[in-house]
Structures are given as C-alpha cells and as structure tokens.
Scaffold this motif. Structure first.
Motif, mmCIF file in Angstrom:
data_model
loop_
_atom_site.group_PDB
_atom_site.id
_atom_site.type_symbol
_atom_site.label_atom_id
_atom_site.label_comp_id
_atom_site.label_asym_id
_atom_site.label_seq_id
_atom_site.Cartn_x
_atom_site.Cartn_y
_atom_site.Cartn_z
ATOM 1 N N THR A 102 0.844 -1.190 0.000
ATOM 2 C CA THR A 102 0.000 0.000 0.000
ATOM 3 C C THR A 102 0.883 1.245 0.000
ATOM 4 O O THR A 102 2.026 1.211 0.439
ATOM 5 C CB THR A 102 -0.928 0.016 1.213
ATOM 6 O OG1 THR A 102 -0.155 -0.171 2.391
ATOM 7 C CG2 THR A 102 -1.963 -1.073 1.098
ATOM 8 N N SER A 103 0.324 2.281 -0.496
ATOM 9 C CA SER A 103 1.158 3.427 -0.823
ATOM 10 C C SER A 103 0.863 4.661 0.005
ATOM 11 O O SER A 103 1.300 5.733 -0.314
ATOM 12 C CB SER A 103 0.992 3.767 -2.292
ATOM 13 O OG SER A 103 -0.345 4.132 -2.538
ATOM 14 N N TYR A 104 0.147 4.516 1.074
ATOM 15 C CA TYR A 104 -0.092 5.684 1.896
ATOM 16 C C TYR A 104 1.158 5.981 2.725
ATOM 17 O O TYR A 104 2.047 5.166 2.847
ATOM 18 C CB TYR A 104 -1.287 5.448 2.828
ATOM 19 C CG TYR A 104 -1.145 4.213 3.685
ATOM 20 C CD1 TYR A 104 -1.600 2.986 3.240
ATOM 21 C CD2 TYR A 104 -0.570 4.279 4.945
ATOM 22 C CE1 TYR A 104 -1.473 1.850 4.021
ATOM 23 C CE2 TYR A 104 -0.434 3.158 5.727
ATOM 24 C CZ TYR A 104 -0.892 1.945 5.265
ATOM 25 O OH TYR A 104 -0.767 0.825 6.036
ATOM 26 N N GLY A 105 1.201 7.152 3.298
ATOM 27 C CA GLY A 105 2.361 7.508 4.096
ATOM 28 C C GLY A 105 2.861 8.871 3.706
ATOM 29 O O GLY A 105 2.542 9.400 2.651
ATOM 30 N N TYR B 33 -4.004 14.180 5.087
ATOM 31 C CA TYR B 33 -2.709 14.713 5.499
ATOM 32 C C TYR B 33 -2.776 16.235 5.586
ATOM 33 O O TYR B 33 -3.538 16.885 4.871
ATOM 34 C CB TYR B 33 -1.628 14.368 4.462
ATOM 35 C CG TYR B 33 -1.591 12.920 4.039
ATOM 36 C CD1 TYR B 33 -2.402 12.457 3.009
ATOM 37 C CD2 TYR B 33 -0.738 12.012 4.655
ATOM 38 C CE1 TYR B 33 -2.377 11.132 2.601
ATOM 39 C CE2 TYR B 33 -0.697 10.675 4.252
ATOM 40 C CZ TYR B 33 -1.524 10.252 3.232
ATOM 41 O OH TYR B 33 -1.494 8.939 2.849
ATOM 42 N N GLU B 56 0.429 9.110 11.875
ATOM 43 C CA GLU B 56 1.820 9.545 11.958
ATOM 44 C C GLU B 56 1.827 11.062 12.131
ATOM 45 O O GLU B 56 0.957 11.754 11.611
ATOM 46 C CB GLU B 56 2.572 9.160 10.679
ATOM 47 C CG GLU B 56 4.064 9.352 10.738
ATOM 48 C CD GLU B 56 4.779 8.823 9.493
ATOM 49 O OE1 GLU B 56 4.104 8.383 8.544
ATOM 50 O OE2 GLU B 56 6.024 8.845 9.486
ATOM 51 N N SER B 95 -5.521 10.591 -0.024
ATOM 52 C CA SER B 95 -5.159 9.502 -0.937
ATOM 53 C C SER B 95 -6.030 8.291 -0.667
ATOM 54 O O SER B 95 -6.565 8.107 0.430
ATOM 55 C CB SER B 95 -3.677 9.144 -0.802
ATOM 56 O OG SER B 95 -3.410 8.540 0.442
ATOM 57 N N ILE B 97 -6.491 4.179 -0.299
ATOM 58 C CA ILE B 97 -5.679 3.231 0.455
ATOM 59 C C ILE B 97 -4.684 2.508 -0.439
ATOM 60 O O ILE B 97 -3.598 2.160 -0.023
ATOM 61 C CB ILE B 97 -6.560 2.221 1.226
ATOM 62 C CG1 ILE B 97 -5.713 1.431 2.227
ATOM 63 C CG2 ILE B 97 -7.314 1.296 0.282
ATOM 64 C CD1 ILE B 97 -6.519 0.660 3.236
ATOM 65 N N SER B 99 -3.812 3.622 -3.678
ATOM 66 C CA SER B 99 -3.423 4.431 -4.829
ATOM 67 C C SER B 99 -1.916 4.447 -4.992
ATOM 68 O O SER B 99 -1.170 4.611 -4.038
ATOM 69 C CB SER B 99 -3.920 5.860 -4.642
ATOM 70 O OG SER B 99 -3.336 6.712 -5.606
ATOM 71 N N ASN B 100 -1.482 4.303 -6.208
ATOM 72 C CA ASN B 100 -0.067 4.436 -6.494
ATOM 73 C C ASN B 100 0.254 5.776 -7.136
ATOM 74 O O ASN B 100 1.341 5.965 -7.651
ATOM 75 C CB ASN B 100 0.384 3.300 -7.418
ATOM 76 C CG ASN B 100 0.385 1.978 -6.695
ATOM 77 O OD1 ASN B 100 0.696 1.904 -5.516
ATOM 78 N ND2 ASN B 100 0.009 0.928 -7.389
ATOM 79 N N TYR B 103 -0.669 11.697 -3.806
ATOM 80 C CA TYR B 103 -1.844 12.289 -3.207
ATOM 81 C C TYR B 103 -2.486 13.248 -4.178
ATOM 82 O O TYR B 103 -1.902 13.635 -5.173
ATOM 83 C CB TYR B 103 -1.483 13.173 -2.012
ATOM 84 C CG TYR B 103 -0.594 12.635 -0.969
ATOM 85 C CD1 TYR B 103 0.090 13.517 -0.148
ATOM 86 C CD2 TYR B 103 -0.424 11.291 -0.749
ATOM 87 C CE1 TYR B 103 0.920 13.084 0.841
ATOM 88 C CE2 TYR B 103 0.412 10.835 0.243
ATOM 89 C CZ TYR B 103 1.072 11.736 1.035
ATOM 90 O OH TYR B 103 1.899 11.306 2.032
#
Lengths: 119, 114
Positions: A102-105, B33, B56, B95, B97, B99-100, B103
């Motif tokens: 997964t690519s969130y962060g 975010y 985070e 974004s 969950i 998605s590549n 954002y």
C-alpha cells in the motif's frame, strides 16, 4: 530517516529547449516511490510524474521524463520542449512503500528548484 | 476531476488566537494529510490521519496542533494559540488506500499571524 536533496535552487531554460532538474535522496529502504511535483504561482501542488523503485524502466509522461539511478539514489526530471507554462517551483519527493504494497504515508520533499522559462 | 477543497484561501489572525483550517478531501479517499510550507521553503509533513485517528505526526505537530474529522466529510487542522512562526501555507491532501499515484493536494490556505 529519509532525506531528499535538490541542489539547484534555480534553473532557467529557453522556450522549446530541454532542461534537467536534479534530485538525490537517501534511504535504507529497497522499495519506495519517487515523485516530482510542480508548484506554479497559484501555489497548488500538482503531480508531474512518479516512479516506483522496483521498476527499472524510467517513467515518462508526455514531455516529462525521469532518469532514475537507484544505485546512485538519483532521480532527475527532464522537461523537453519547454513551455512558458512550465515555469514553476519543482519539488522532488520520496515516499516509503508500506508493508503489503500500500502506498499511503508521508511524503518527504526536497527544497525545490525554481524553473524560469524564457520566451 | 475530483478535488480536495480547502477553506479559507487566506486567513489573517492575531498572535495567540485559535484558528481552524478546513479541508474537504476526495470522497472515496481514506487517508488525509496536512503539510505546511513556510514562504520560500520546502514543504513539510505535519500529520497523517486514518480511521479517525492520527497515524503519523512530525516533530512540528506539537500540542498546539490538533486534527479532526468531525462529520465524515470535513478534515480540520486546529492551531490553539498561534505564533508568528506559524505563518505559512497549509496544504491538505488525501489519498486512496491503494493508490499508487501520490496524493491529491488542495490549493492551500495561507495563514498570516500578526
């Protein structure tokens, strides 16, 4: 911690010419994403191009392409046939790929490069 | 094309006052975010939010800051007692969950503390 460095505070290019913006990064991860974002005077952040670290092939989006050198931790952006509308601040950004793909962060950004396009 | 909407576009506030910056993320996005950009400097991560809790946060995001998703559509950033150094552009982003494609950022709120 990951860091992203853009060593060119400003660059300029003549309209229709090609320009390359540099970016280096530091990470201990083996799989991650890299991005170039454009910020025009309107201040909106617009995604230009992305690269997944496990892919060998360099990403291309129309006039925009990258030169991704994983071993050197380098990710430069090439803009071909520059247009007046390309004038903006360009940010290189890194994001770790989380477990499960997964690519969130969070994104970690470089300092930015101001690109001026001369007619 | 779906957009992330931020309001207001510009807010001026007195030092020590509380401000709330508002964002409406894209409706099927699950991650939210806040970033800030002090004028002429790089964009800095503040906080990420998922499943109604902070996932985070950075060192910048101290006790003066809080985030909330009060009604299932809005996502807010509150600064309790603003300082001069809080003057910056604040960007909201969202974004999917899986998605590549990075954002989607909002157009930002310029906060000026006087």
């Amino acid at each position: 911690a990951q860091t992203v460095t853009q060593s060119q505070p400003e660059m300029s290019v003549q309209e229709a010419e090609t320009v390359t913006l540099s970016c280096t990064y530091d990470t201990s991860e083996s799989d991650y994403y890299l991005f170039w974002y454009k910020q025009p005077p309107s201040r909106q952040m617009i995604l230009v191009i992305r690269q997944e670290a496990y892919k060998q092939q360099n990403a291309t989006e129309n006039r925009f392409s990258v030169n991704f050198q994983k071993a050197a931790k380098s990710f430069s952006l090439k803009i071909s046939d520059s247009q007046l509308g390309d004038a903006a601040m360009y940010f290189c950004a890194y994001r770790r790929k989380k477990a499960g793909g997964t690519s969130y962060g969070k994104l970690t950004f470089g300092q930015g490069t101001i690109l001026t396009v001369h007619p | 094309e779906p957009e992330v909407t931020q309001t207001p576009s510009h807010q001026v506030t007195q030092m020590g006052q509380e401000v709330i910056l508002r964002c409406v993320p894209i409706s099927n996005h699950l991650y939210f975010y806040w970033y800030r950009q002090i004028l002429g400097q790089k964009v800095e991560f503040l906080v990420s939010f998922y499943n109604n809790e902070i996932s985070e946060k950075s060192e910048i995001f101290d006790d003066q800051f809080s985030v909330e998703r009060p009604d299932g559509s809005n996502f807010t950033l509150k600064i309790r007692s603003t300082k001069l150094e809080d003057s910056a552009m604040y960007f909201c982003a969202s974004s999917e969950i899986s998605s590549n494609y990075g954002y989607t950022f909002g157009s930002g709120t310029r906060l000026t503390v006087v």
